[in-house]
Design a protein around this motif. Structure first.
Motif, mmCIF file in Angstrom:
data_model
loop_
_atom_site.group_PDB
_atom_site.id
_atom_site.type_symbol
_atom_site.label_atom_id
_atom_site.label_comp_id
_atom_site.label_asym_id
_atom_site.label_seq_id
_atom_site.Cartn_x
_atom_site.Cartn_y
_atom_site.Cartn_z
ATOM 1 N N VAL A 125 0.830 -1.203 0.000
ATOM 2 C CA VAL A 125 0.000 0.000 0.000
ATOM 3 C C VAL A 125 0.866 1.255 0.000
ATOM 4 N N GLU A 126 1.884 1.265 0.852
ATOM 5 C CA GLU A 126 2.780 2.425 0.921
ATOM 6 C C GLU A 126 3.516 2.632 -0.397
ATOM 7 N N ALA A 127 4.010 1.534 -0.977
ATOM 8 C CA ALA A 127 4.730 1.640 -2.247
ATOM 9 C C ALA A 127 3.803 2.120 -3.364
ATOM 10 N N SER A 128 2.568 1.599 -3.371
ATOM 11 C CA SER A 128 1.598 1.998 -4.400
ATOM 12 C C SER A 128 1.226 3.464 -4.252
ATOM 13 N N ALA A 129 1.024 3.898 -3.001
ATOM 14 C CA ALA A 129 0.673 5.297 -2.747
ATOM 15 C C ALA A 129 1.788 6.229 -3.196
ATOM 16 N N ASN A 130 3.032 5.815 -2.947
ATOM 17 C CA ASN A 130 4.171 6.637 -3.376
ATOM 18 C C ASN A 130 4.257 6.698 -4.896
ATOM 19 N N TYR A 131 3.968 5.561 -5.558
ATOM 20 C CA TYR A 131 4.029 5.524 -7.022
ATOM 21 C C TYR A 131 2.924 6.380 -7.629
ATOM 22 N N ILE A 132 1.725 6.274 -7.049
ATOM 23 C CA ILE A 132 0.594 7.049 -7.548
ATOM 24 C C ILE A 132 0.761 8.523 -7.233
ATOM 25 N N GLY A 133 1.460 8.796 -6.127
ATOM 26 C CA GLY A 133 1.756 10.183 -5.767
ATOM 27 C C GLY A 133 0.542 10.988 -5.357
ATOM 28 N N GLY A 134 -0.437 10.344 -4.747
ATOM 29 C CA GLY A 134 -1.613 11.068 -4.299
ATOM 30 C C GLY A 134 -2.615 11.364 -5.400
ATOM 31 N N ASN A 135 -2.363 10.862 -6.607
ATOM 32 C CA ASN A 135 -3.268 11.076 -7.741
ATOM 33 C C ASN A 135 -4.435 10.096 -7.638
ATOM 34 N N SER A 138 -7.269 9.892 -9.326
ATOM 35 C CA SER A 138 -7.776 9.407 -10.608
ATOM 36 C C SER A 138 -6.958 8.222 -11.110
ATOM 37 N N LEU A 139 -5.627 8.362 -11.045
ATOM 38 C CA LEU A 139 -4.743 7.280 -11.477
ATOM 39 C C LEU A 139 -4.892 6.074 -10.560
ATOM 40 N N GLY A 140 -4.985 6.332 -9.250
ATOM 41 C CA GLY A 140 -5.121 5.245 -8.288
ATOM 42 C C GLY A 140 -6.382 4.442 -8.513
ATOM 43 N N ALA A 141 -7.506 5.113 -8.733
ATOM 44 C CA ALA A 141 -8.774 4.417 -8.971
ATOM 45 C C ALA A 141 -8.707 3.567 -10.234
ATOM 46 N N LEU A 142 -8.122 4.100 -11.295
ATOM 47 C CA LEU A 142 -8.018 3.374 -12.557
ATOM 48 C C LEU A 142 -7.162 2.123 -12.407
ATOM 49 N N LEU A 143 -6.011 2.257 -11.728
ATOM 50 C CA LEU A 143 -5.122 1.108 -11.549
ATOM 51 C C LEU A 143 -5.778 0.017 -10.708
ATOM 52 N N MET A 144 -6.508 0.408 -9.662
ATOM 53 C CA MET A 144 -7.178 -0.588 -8.817
ATOM 54 C C MET A 144 -8.249 -1.333 -9.598
ATOM 55 N N LEU A 145 -8.973 -0.632 -10.448
ATOM 56 C CA LEU A 145 -10.014 -1.282 -11.249
ATOM 57 C C LEU A 145 -9.407 -2.270 -12.242
ATOM 58 N N ILE A 146 -8.297 -1.909 -12.836
ATOM 59 C CA ILE A 146 -7.638 -2.802 -13.794
ATOM 60 C C ILE A 146 -7.104 -4.054 -13.088
ATOM 61 N N ALA A 155 -16.752 6.390 -2.229
ATOM 62 C CA ALA A 155 -15.841 6.162 -3.350
ATOM 63 C C ALA A 155 -15.123 4.829 -3.180
ATOM 64 N N THR A 156 -14.759 4.510 -1.942
ATOM 65 C CA THR A 156 -14.068 3.249 -1.661
ATOM 66 C C THR A 156 -14.975 2.063 -1.953
ATOM 67 N N ILE A 157 -16.251 2.179 -1.567
ATOM 68 C CA ILE A 157 -17.218 1.119 -1.884
ATOM 69 C C ILE A 157 -17.311 0.930 -3.394
ATOM 70 N N ALA A 158 -17.406 2.035 -4.129
ATOM 71 C CA ALA A 158 -17.522 1.967 -5.590
ATOM 72 C C ALA A 158 -16.297 1.304 -6.207
ATOM 73 N N ILE A 159 -15.110 1.627 -5.705
ATOM 74 C CA ILE A 159 -13.879 1.067 -6.259
ATOM 75 C C ILE A 159 -13.778 -0.419 -5.971
ATOM 76 N N VAL A 160 -13.956 -0.798 -4.705
ATOM 77 C CA VAL A 160 -13.819 -2.210 -4.327
ATOM 78 C C VAL A 160 -14.931 -3.049 -4.943
ATOM 79 N N GLY A 161 -16.178 -2.556 -4.890
ATOM 80 C CA GLY A 161 -17.298 -3.295 -5.454
ATOM 81 C C GLY A 161 -17.179 -3.480 -6.952
ATOM 82 N N THR A 162 -16.782 -2.418 -7.656
ATOM 83 C CA THR A 162 -16.633 -2.502 -9.110
ATOM 84 C C THR A 162 -15.442 -3.366 -9.488
ATOM 85 N N ALA A 163 -14.334 -3.215 -8.758
ATOM 86 C CA ALA A 163 -13.141 -4.016 -9.048
ATOM 87 C C ALA A 163 -13.425 -5.500 -8.879
#
Length: 443
Positions: A323-333, A335-343, A379-387
């Motif tokens: 989680v920490e590594a992913s957050a650092n890579y996403i950089g607080g973005n 939009s990018l974080g939501a897209l990557l989690m869905l993929i 938003a978290t429900i939408a991301i996890v449920g959709t993913a």
């Protein structure tokens, strides 16, 4: 390499190679535990200790399977099928062709949707409904890829959105695993959060019906075997309807009013009604319920294994690292974080073939990451449920695709991959990613 990535990769690769999902989850858990620094004894103990996390869900599936088989003995599914065939006309005469096409599509859609909640028989209706209609479909020149798309929508969209039947199980799994991963939510929040993603699926369905598969398609007619119909009477149908009403009332009261899991007691209430009315004989009840429980047992075992899998990943401590590594890579973005989690959710569910089994795996990773990125609970429900839902429509190993193929290919004129999996993937998974991402951004 991170233990979580190793475990998920092992599980995903084995699943894609058509290895049994339970075996893939157990093997992935062992690989992840050992890679995360746990010894073999600790890994095994942690896995077995976590199996009880989804015991409620497994029991829900077992009782629902028993209720479904008991309902089939009343003849209700057969009555619905006969009514559908009478409405569209077996011969498909020219005067009624236009009306018949629309009517038959709506009937298949309605029965598919009801199979997840109102008459919770899951995919058991398909071999009863579809083979007898193949001759009608051929005469009307309806593209079977459209039928596959319609059935898959009915098998998936209702449980994602509606908190009854299989939806009650899906929502309860989602709530429980999100809470175990650090975020407490209410069951009543889930339908609102999933409304936008399901809207994307509806758009995909309309696209398939009005544009993609609108043109006539010719098939070679062949005789097909159909399942033996159950004998039914007005009394048995009335009893079945009453059992369904009681089951739904208990589910809704417990889940919406008391905010507790109601599927177990809803199914139990429906079974009691069938017992009390005499529709299910005492001397055949044990065999019927056992048969129904066996029908749903595999999903229950997958859920138990998935719970153990998630428990091992948590025990390694590598979830926090990822989680920490992913957050650092996403950089607080966000939009990018939501897209990557869905993929990532799409890839995992495509391998497993079950959105229900995917939630315990991805919630362990995604919920902490969403909190880290500052997503709201909705938003978290939408991301996890959709993913989790992503990939169920389109996966070659999913009931949502295997079911439609089993009925549409009864005469050998329907290919599982190109006529079911590819159409459902294109029309549902792509909109789910786009609308799931939109929901995450708006909430």
């Amino acid at each position: 390499m991170n233990a979580v990535i190793i475990a998920v990769l092992v599980m995903l690769i084995l699943s894609l190679l058509r290895v049994n999902v339970v075996f893939a989850l157990v093997t992935g858990a062992l690989a992840g535990g050992l890679a995360g620094g746990l010894d073999l004894k600790t890994t095994i103990e942690t896995f077995t200790g976590g199996l009880g996390g989804n015991a409620t869900v497994a029991l829900s599936y077992a009782l629902l399977g028993g209720f479904a088989v008991a309902l089939s003995k009343t003849g209700l599914p057969d009555a619905l099928v006969e009514g559908a065939i009478k409405l569209v006309g077996r011969e498909g005469d020219s005067r009624r062709k236009s009306l018949s096409k629309v009517l038959i599509l709506l009937i298949i859609l309605a029965i598919s949707i009801f199979s997840q909640n109102l008459v919770p028989v899951h995919i058991a209706f398909i071999p009863v409904l579809i083979p007898p209609l193949l001759k009608v479909l051929n005469e009307l020149k309806i593209d079977r890829r459209l039928i596959a798309t319609i059935i898959t929508f009915g098998l998936t969209a209702p449980y994602i959105l509606l908190p009854v039947g299989f939806g009650a199980i899906f929502h309860e799994i989602l709530q429980t695993n999100m809470e175990n991963s650090g975020l407490t939510i209410r069951l009543s929040d889930i339908p609102a959060a999933m409304l936008i993603p399901v809207g994307g699926m509806l758009l995909g369905l309309l696209t398939a019906a009005l544009f993609t598969y609108r043109k006539p398609r010719n098939y070679i007619s062949a005789e097909v075997e159909v399942e033996k119909k159950a004998v039914y009477t007005k009394r048995s149908i009335t009893t079945a309807v009453l059992a369904i009403a009681v089951s739904l009332a208990v589910q809704l009261t417990l889940s919406q009013v008391l905010d507790v899991e109601g599927m177990i007691f809803g199914a139990l209430a429906g079974i009691i009604v069938l017992y009390a009315s005499g529709s299910m004989k005492w001397n055949e009840a044990d065999a019927l319920l056992t048969s129904g429980m066996r029908m749903m047992a595999f999903i229950g075992f997958v859920m138990l294994a998935a719970s153990g899998f998630a428990t091992v990943l948590k025990a390694t401590g590598h979830v926090e690292t990822l989680v920490e590594a992913s957050a650092n890579y996403i950089g607080g973005n966000q939009s990018l974080g939501a897209l990557l989690m869905l993929i990532v959710g799409l890839l995992i569910t495509m391998g497993i073939g079950s959105s229900f089994s995917t939630i315990p795996i991805i919630a362990t990773i995604f919920v902490p990451l969403c909190i880290q990125l500052g997503f709201s609970p909705m938003a978290t429900i939408a991301i996890v449920g959709t993913a989790a839902a992503l990939g169920d429509a389109g996966s070659p190993a999913s009931d949502s695709t295997l079911g439609p193929t089993s009925g549409l290919n009864a005469d050998g004129n329907h290919n599982h991959i190109w006529d079911t999996c590819v159409p459902t993937f294109l029309h549902y998974n792509i909109p789910l990613i786009l609308f799931g991402w939109l929901a995450a951004v708006l909430f």
